[in-house]
Design a protein around this motif. Structure first.
Motif, mmCIF file in Angstrom:
data_model
loop_
_atom_site.group_PDB
_atom_site.id
_atom_site.type_symbol
_atom_site.label_atom_id
_atom_site.label_comp_id
_atom_site.label_asym_id
_atom_site.label_seq_id
_atom_site.Cartn_x
_atom_site.Cartn_y
_atom_site.Cartn_z
ATOM 1 N N ASP A 286 0.851 -1.205 0.000
ATOM 2 C CA ASP A 286 0.000 0.000 0.000
ATOM 3 C C ASP A 286 0.880 1.246 0.000
ATOM 4 O O ASP A 286 0.844 2.059 0.918
ATOM 5 C CB ASP A 286 -0.988 -0.011 1.159
ATOM 6 C CG ASP A 286 -0.346 -0.262 2.510
ATOM 7 O OD1 ASP A 286 0.830 -0.681 2.559
ATOM 8 O OD2 ASP A 286 -1.032 -0.061 3.532
ATOM 9 N N THR B 266 -4.477 3.310 1.520
ATOM 10 C CA THR B 266 -5.762 2.720 1.204
ATOM 11 C C THR B 266 -6.795 3.393 2.100
ATOM 12 O O THR B 266 -6.484 4.370 2.788
ATOM 13 C CB THR B 266 -5.739 1.191 1.413
ATOM 14 O OG1 THR B 266 -7.002 0.636 1.027
ATOM 15 C CG2 THR B 266 -5.446 0.827 2.852
ATOM 16 N N THR B 267 -8.010 2.901 2.076
ATOM 17 C CA THR B 267 -9.035 3.432 2.962
ATOM 18 C C THR B 267 -9.158 2.537 4.175
ATOM 19 O O THR B 267 -8.763 1.367 4.146
ATOM 20 C CB THR B 267 -10.393 3.497 2.251
ATOM 21 O OG1 THR B 267 -10.796 2.157 1.917
ATOM 22 C CG2 THR B 267 -10.307 4.335 0.986
ATOM 23 N N LEU B 268 -9.711 3.052 5.239
ATOM 24 C CA LEU B 268 -9.934 2.223 6.418
ATOM 25 C C LEU B 268 -10.859 1.065 6.070
ATOM 26 O O LEU B 268 -10.686 -0.057 6.563
ATOM 27 C CB LEU B 268 -10.523 3.049 7.557
ATOM 28 C CG LEU B 268 -10.701 2.314 8.896
ATOM 29 C CD1 LEU B 268 -9.382 1.755 9.394
ATOM 30 C CD2 LEU B 268 -11.313 3.235 9.937
ATOM 31 N N VAL C 158 -3.833 4.790 6.049
ATOM 32 C CA VAL C 158 -4.961 5.423 5.370
ATOM 33 C C VAL C 158 -4.441 6.470 4.397
ATOM 34 O O VAL C 158 -3.577 7.287 4.740
ATOM 35 C CB VAL C 158 -5.926 6.048 6.391
ATOM 36 C CG1 VAL C 158 -7.019 6.842 5.684
ATOM 37 C CG2 VAL C 158 -6.546 4.959 7.268
ATOM 38 N N SER D 88 -2.645 10.076 5.039
ATOM 39 C CA SER D 88 -2.169 10.215 6.411
ATOM 40 C C SER D 88 -0.890 11.035 6.456
ATOM 41 O O SER D 88 -0.156 11.156 5.465
ATOM 42 C CB SER D 88 -1.909 8.838 7.020
ATOM 43 O OG SER D 88 -0.757 8.228 6.433
#
Length: 290
Positions: A165, A169-171, A199, A202
């Motif tokens: 990643d 990525t998203t939660l 995330v 971030s």
């Protein structure tokens, strides 16, 4: 979920559960510095008496993903590489106090410090000047912190990421890992900085990717699958910069159905590409029969 995806999901979960059963008190010592304990529980890898050969002069350090550990993530790939003559090592990182088995949840900058210390240990034991790193998911991204900010570029020849990643990525994407790790969902009620750091957008990732994805002197390989349901879009895993090779499994084998978890723990096409990246001078084409 499509039937074949459901079947893969069940098979991967079963393999991880089987690995968990190996984590008896004796096997748990594999995370300790006791090299003797490690070699008795990991089928040929984490052998601190191993000396790299002329054919494979660098030790390989395997870096597990979020919720993973040094054994279960590598039940297939580690023996695969050992049989090919590599000295192979794996570490646990990102542990939370009081949380056994599920790792990769602590602050990623601190996890990179653990990787730094582990690589030093491996280099000291093997006498090698540099190591090669192979990581899955967070384990393919976290080493970039080590390379960029902790002096790792001087000790590492190549970083190979399986579904890393690299740009977050998203939660929601991270929570899709939970069905593969029974009991892990309870951890979401705890503080998990390792998840927050991954995330997209971030503070950690913004700093990591500022000024470019790569550092000089290191070869990078990213191996991705278009069926990744955790790090999406899957092309966000790719790196930009010199000495970068980005690979999509389905370009090598159109019928490959690996997704985020299975690309790391089961997929032989992905593992053949890892072998090619470790030894590009003797690489052979990866096909559906690899």
């Amino acid at each position: 979920m499509l039937p074949w995806r459901r079947a893969l999901h069940a098979f991967a979960a079963a393999l991880l559960a089987a690995g968990a059963l190996t984590l008896t008190p004796t096997a748990a010592t594999a995370a300790t510095p006791d090299a003797t304990a490690v070699t008795t529980t990991s089928s040929g890898w984490n052998d601190y008496g191993c000396k790299p050969s002329a054919a494979h002069p660098r030790p390989v350090v395997l870096v597990h993903g979020t919720f993973g550990n040094s054994i279960d993530n590598w039940l297939v790939l580690a023996p695969y590489l050992v049989k090919r003559g590599y000295c192979v090592y794996s570490l646990d990182y990102g542990q939370l106090p009081g949380v056994p088995f599920f790792n990769g949840l602590g602050p990623i900058d601190k996890s990179a410090e653990q990787l730094d210390a582990f690589v030093d240990k491996v280099l000291a034991a093997t006498g090698a000047k540099k190591a090669d790193l192979v990581g899955h998911s967070q384990g393919g991204m976290m080493p970039r912190q080590y390379l960029k900010f902790l002096g790792g570029a001087a000790k590492v020849n190549a970083l190979i990421g399986l579904a890393p990643d690299n740009h977050g990525t998203t939660l929601l994407g991270l929570t899709k890992l939970l069905p593969y790790f029974p009991g892990a969902e309870d951890l979401l009620t705890e503080k998990t900085p390792g998840l927050a750091d991954q995330v997209a957008g971030s503070a950690f990732l913004t700093k990591l990717n500022a000024g470019g994805d790569t550092v000089p002197g290191v070869r990078y390989t990213v191996i991705s699958t278009k069926y990744d349901e955790v790090v999406t879009p899957y092309r966000s895993q790719f790196l930009n910069g010199p000495n970068v090779h980005n690979v999509t499994l389905q370009d090598l084998c159109p019928v490959d159905i690996a997704e985020h978890v299975t690309i790391g723990i089961l997929d032989r096409v992905a593992h053949h590409e890892v072998a090619n990246a470790l030894d590009p001078a003797h690489a052979t084409p990866s096909t559906c029969l690899s």
